[in-house]
Design a protein around this motif. Structure first.
Motif, mmCIF file in Angstrom:
data_model
loop_
_atom_site.group_PDB
_atom_site.id
_atom_site.type_symbol
_atom_site.label_atom_id
_atom_site.label_comp_id
_atom_site.label_asym_id
_atom_site.label_seq_id
_atom_site.Cartn_x
_atom_site.Cartn_y
_atom_site.Cartn_z
ATOM 1 N N UNK A 190 8.414 18.511 75.805
ATOM 2 C CA UNK A 190 7.961 19.873 76.098
ATOM 3 C C UNK A 190 7.925 20.676 74.806
ATOM 4 N N UNK A 191 7.355 21.862 74.900
ATOM 5 C CA UNK A 191 7.520 22.873 73.852
ATOM 6 C C UNK A 191 8.736 23.711 74.249
ATOM 7 N N UNK A 192 9.664 23.842 73.330
ATOM 8 C CA UNK A 192 10.903 24.577 73.592
ATOM 9 C C UNK A 192 10.827 25.935 72.901
ATOM 10 N N UNK A 193 11.092 26.985 73.684
ATOM 11 C CA UNK A 193 11.095 28.354 73.179
ATOM 12 C C UNK A 193 12.493 28.936 73.280
ATOM 13 N N UNK A 194 12.840 29.760 72.290
ATOM 14 C CA UNK A 194 14.002 30.623 72.457
ATOM 15 C C UNK A 194 13.477 32.043 72.692
ATOM 16 N N UNK A 195 14.250 32.824 73.410
ATOM 17 C CA UNK A 195 13.820 34.169 73.775
ATOM 18 C C UNK A 195 15.031 35.065 73.967
ATOM 19 N N UNK A 196 14.834 36.347 73.678
ATOM 20 C CA UNK A 196 15.887 37.346 73.885
ATOM 21 C C UNK A 196 15.664 38.033 75.223
ATOM 22 N N UNK A 197 16.719 38.119 76.001
ATOM 23 C CA UNK A 197 16.686 38.852 77.260
ATOM 24 C C UNK A 197 17.432 40.166 77.051
ATOM 25 N N UNK A 198 16.673 41.253 77.120
ATOM 26 C CA UNK A 198 17.214 42.595 76.894
ATOM 27 C C UNK A 198 17.788 43.136 78.192
ATOM 28 N N UNK A 199 19.101 43.304 78.241
ATOM 29 C CA UNK A 199 19.776 43.693 79.490
ATOM 30 C C UNK A 199 19.805 45.191 79.729
#
Lengths: 125, 107
Positions: A93-102
């Motif tokens: 797969x293509x792996x992404x990192x992402x920020x979740x703004x709470x």
């Protein structure tokens, strides 16, 4: 402005551990109010949320991957990492990192607002 | 897990057209939905959060609406740079889940 960049091997052999790192720039991984996530996109384009980690090291994993998954954070390097053991072709797969703004304002929560460019991982012998 | 059913899977349109993409959640997610755009080889770009709030810097031709289980993304006047794939994403509960995407193609 915060940017995320994934890095790691593009090719992993079956049964080995898939290891990736996400480097955060333009901001601190130690800032309050954010979780740091991994998402993957399969060749057919479907997306799967993998899990998150907080600066404290608290994690939450997708139950479908929990038995093979571990995440860690290194605040001194402004990085977080993913390890997925016993890799198979289904992990290609293509792996992404992402920020979740709470943070939320007036009942509106900001959600996943910054994504990395993604890194392609092939699991093959 | 909450299922996100997105439609259509593809859409042909012309510059200047108005288009609408829909997403239906398998249970009530209040307003916990984002829409993002993906161009080939590029990082996903979040457009809308909380169903209808525009991210900073996103053109006002993008609008989101809905609450509960039914949501829409509308692009009021298509520009050449809007031809891309769009996804919905629920963040009401874990595991987060995504729609299968809508590919917007030039007619």
């Amino acid at each position: 402005q915060v940017q995320l960049q994934e890095s790691g091997p593009g090719l992993v052999k079956p049964s080995q551990t898939l290891s990736l790192t996400c480097t955060v720039s333009g901001g601190s991984i130690s800032s309050d109010g954010y979780s740091w996530n991994w998402i993957r996109q399969f060749p057919g384009k479907g997306l799967e949320w993998i899990g998150y980690i907080y600066k404290s090291g608290t994690t939450h994993y997708n139950p479908s991957l929990k038995s093979r998954l571990s995440m860690s954070v290194d605040t001194s390097k402004n990085q977080f990492s993913l390890n997925l053991s016993s890799a198979t072709a289904a992990d290609t797969a293509v792996y992404y990192c992402a920020r979740d703004n709470k943070f939320c304002t007036d009942g509106r929560c900001y959600g996943m607002d910054v994504w990395g460019q993604g890194t392609t991982v092939n699991v093959s012998s | 897990d909450i299922q996100m059913t997105q439609s259509p899977s593809s859409l042909s349109a012309s510059v200047g057209d108005r288009v609408t993409i829909t997403c239906r959640a398998s249970q009530d997610i209040n307003n916990y939905i984002t829409w993002f755009q993906q161009r080939p080889g590029k990082a996903p770009k979040s457009l809308i959060y909380a169903a209808s709030s525009l991210r900073n810097g996103v053109p006002s031709r993008f609008t989101g609406s809905g609450s509960g289980t039914d949501f829409t993304l509308t692009i009021s006047s298509l520009q050449p740079e809007d031809f891309a794939t769009y996804y919905c994403h629920q963040y009401k509960s874990y595991p987060h889940t995504f729609g299968l995407g809508t590919t917007l193609e030039i007619k």
